[in-house]
Design an enzyme around this catalytic site. Structure first.
Site, short mmCIF file in Angstrom:
data_model
loop_
_atom_site.label_atom_id
_atom_site.label_comp_id
_atom_site.label_asym_id
_atom_site.label_seq_id
_atom_site.Cartn_x
_atom_site.Cartn_y
_atom_site.Cartn_z
CB CYS A 97 -22.01 13.38 3.09
SG CYS A 97 -21.18 14.68 4.00
N GLY A 130 -28.25 14.04 5.08
CA GLY A 130 -27.66 15.33 5.46
C GLY A 130 -28.61 16.46 5.15
CG ASN A 133 -20.95 9.45 2.51
OD1 ASN A 133 -20.99 10.00 3.62
ND2 ASN A 133 -21.55 8.32 2.26
N GLY A 134 -17.95 10.41 3.99
CA GLY A 134 -17.03 9.66 4.85
C GLY A 134 -16.16 10.61 5.64
CE1 TYR A 142 -32.01 6.28 13.40
CE2 TYR A 142 -29.95 7.25 12.65
CZ TYR A 142 -31.21 7.39 13.18
OH TYR A 142 -31.68 8.63 13.48
#
Ligand code: SF4
Length: 472
Positions: free
Chosen positions: A11, A37, A112-113, A252
């Site tokens: 996210c 996302g 997020n997570g 990445y």
């Protein structure tokens, strides 16, 4: 775009408080976070008295219609979210920000997570009569917050946060405040910025660049920041501070122009490429990077080795995910559509290919085969990260053990499988050395080492969680 190698970010979040163009800025910021996302997106805005929201499936441009945007346009407070959905979770009810209504007031929530004790908490809450609307772990936080008996909004948020384990960067909106919190390991990034006197937060600084905001600093592990019309309040929800930022953000996930502690991901990736050269004793004519995320590491390798960097592989940027379905054959077709070698660059050459990671090996195998077909004499694969051997429980879909090639095979066996002349990975030690050079206080490396910095209480991977929640 849709990732074919088995690594998917979960996210991206954004929030802004007290700007006349808050919702437009949020939309632009979410656009620049789209790489984090692509399955769904949404926004929640406040007029100071009530919250309003809109969300939808797909890319931001599909998820939010013009009419929805127009209806949110005049509000000075906004939060937003882009989502990557895991297996079984690709449905509108799981798209964030969530908007909860109660007689105590409205609550907007973007996360997020991944929480590693959410299922335990959820079961306990359900046993007490709670009803959940989604299969997302994030909803647990809303229930804990609503049930807290602590005095005052901030105290209730703190008490809810203290019950959570795992990785989180939360953006929490009430009618009159925007609160952000990062878990005490700081696994997922969250940045603080400012535009025209208004504070904003984003998963990555590329969102600030997109809206012309100033990047102030990285939000620290355990930090709790509250924005209201009276100003900004810096606090902590916990005294514990064990920094373990996700290594894969540098390698990445993050965009190359995004900064961490003032250094761009591009610079860090270049340094990883330089470090790889120290471990890769190979003679070659050219170095090529796998576009786009490995081009910086290839540059670093080229600078350190003196071997010229060439653009020997081209990426088709317009491969939509419509054509890509799960399964090995479909994945191979997807790689073929996405990457192609430049024949006269590689023909007759000894080539070093730099890639940032290998998960299933599908992409590497295709690249080696395609380069051989294009006439490359030798192909030496250099990976600017250590072998990925373990899944991630903290918000990245790194596939399951069964799909991760290095979980069962040695580098020699992988080299054989992908058909390269040699294969060299960056060591864990050198990777951390690079991070320390850029001011890191500690990184999570669990997908490489299996040493998980936060105990996995639920023992369920994020991509399996929705199925388990549904009792499948
Ligand atoms: S396990 Fe790997 S992908 Fe997950 S947070 Fe740690 S470094 Fe990042």
């Amino acid at each position: 775009m849709y990732e074919i190698r088995g690594l998917n970010e979960e996210c991206g979040v954004f929030g802004i408080w007290g700007h006349p163009e808050a919702s437009e800025l949020t939309y632009i910021a979410l656009h620049s976070l789209q790489h984090r996302g692509q399955e769904g997106a949404g926004m929640v805005v406040s007029n100071g008295s009530y919250l309003f929201g809109a969300r939808g499936m797909g890319l931001l441009t599909d998820a939010l219609t013009k009419d929805q945007l127009r209806s949110l346009k005049t509000f000075p407070y906004a939060i937003g979210h882009v989502r990557y959905a895991t297996t079984g979770g690709s449905e509108l009810s799981n798209v964030q920000p969530f908007l909860f209504k109660s007689h105590h007031g409205d609550l907007g929530l973007a996360h997020n997570g991944n929480l590693v004790n959410a299922m335990n908490i959820r079961r306990a809450l359900e046993d007490e009569g709670a009803i959940f609307q989604t299969s997302s772990d994030s909803e647990v936080f809303a229930h804990l917050l609503r049930r807290s008996k602590a005095g005052g909004k901030k105290a209730r948020i703190k008490s809810a946060l203290r019950q959570l384990k795992g990785a989180f960067a939360f953006v929490i909106m009430h009618e009159d405040s925007l609160t952000v919190a990062v878990d005490d390991h700081g696994v997922r990034p969250l940045m603080l910025g400012k535009i025209d006197g208004a504070y904003c937060v984003a998963s990555e600084t590329c969102a600030f660049a997109a809206i012309n905001a100033e990047y102030i600093r990285d939000i620290e592990p355990g930090e709790l920041i509250t924005m209201t019309d009276d100003g900004i309040d810096f606090d902590r929800y916990t005294e514990t501070d064990k920094p373990n930022m996700c290594s894969m953000e540098y390698i990445y996930f993050a965009r190359a122009d995004s900064e961490f502690r003032g250094t761009s991901t591009y610079t860090i990736r270049k340094a990883l490429g330089k470090a790889l050269y120290k471990e890769m004793d190979v003679e070659a004519d050219i170095v090529i990077g796998v576009p786009d995320s490995s081009l910086a590491a290839a540059k670093g390798f080229s600078d350190a080795s003196g071997i010229p960097q060439e653009q020997g592989l081209l990426k088709n940027r317009y491969v939509g995910r419509t054509f890509i379905s799960p399964g090995q054959e479909a994945r191979e077709r997807a790689v073929r559509m996405k990457l192609s070698p430049v024949k006269d660059i590689v023909d007759g050459k000894r080539v070093i290919v730099i890639d940032d990671s290998i998960v299933r090996g599908t992409t590497s195998k295709f690249i080696v085969k395609a380069l051989r077909k294009a006439g490359a004499k030798e192909i030496h694969m250099g990976v600017s990260s250590p072998p990925i051997k373990n899944p991630c429980y903290y918000g990245i879909d790194v596939s399951t053990h069964a799909e991760i090639i290095a979980s069962k095979k040695s580098p020699e066996e992988i080299c054989d499988r992908i058909g390269a002349d040699s294969l060299t990975y960056l060591s864990v030690e050198r990777m951390h050395e690079v991070y320390r050079t850029y001011g890191s206080r500690g990184e999570c490396d669990a997908c490489f080492t299996g040493k998980y910095p936060i105990e996995i209480i639920d023992q369920v991977l994020p991509q399996e969680k929705d199925l388990k929640t549904k009792g499948v």
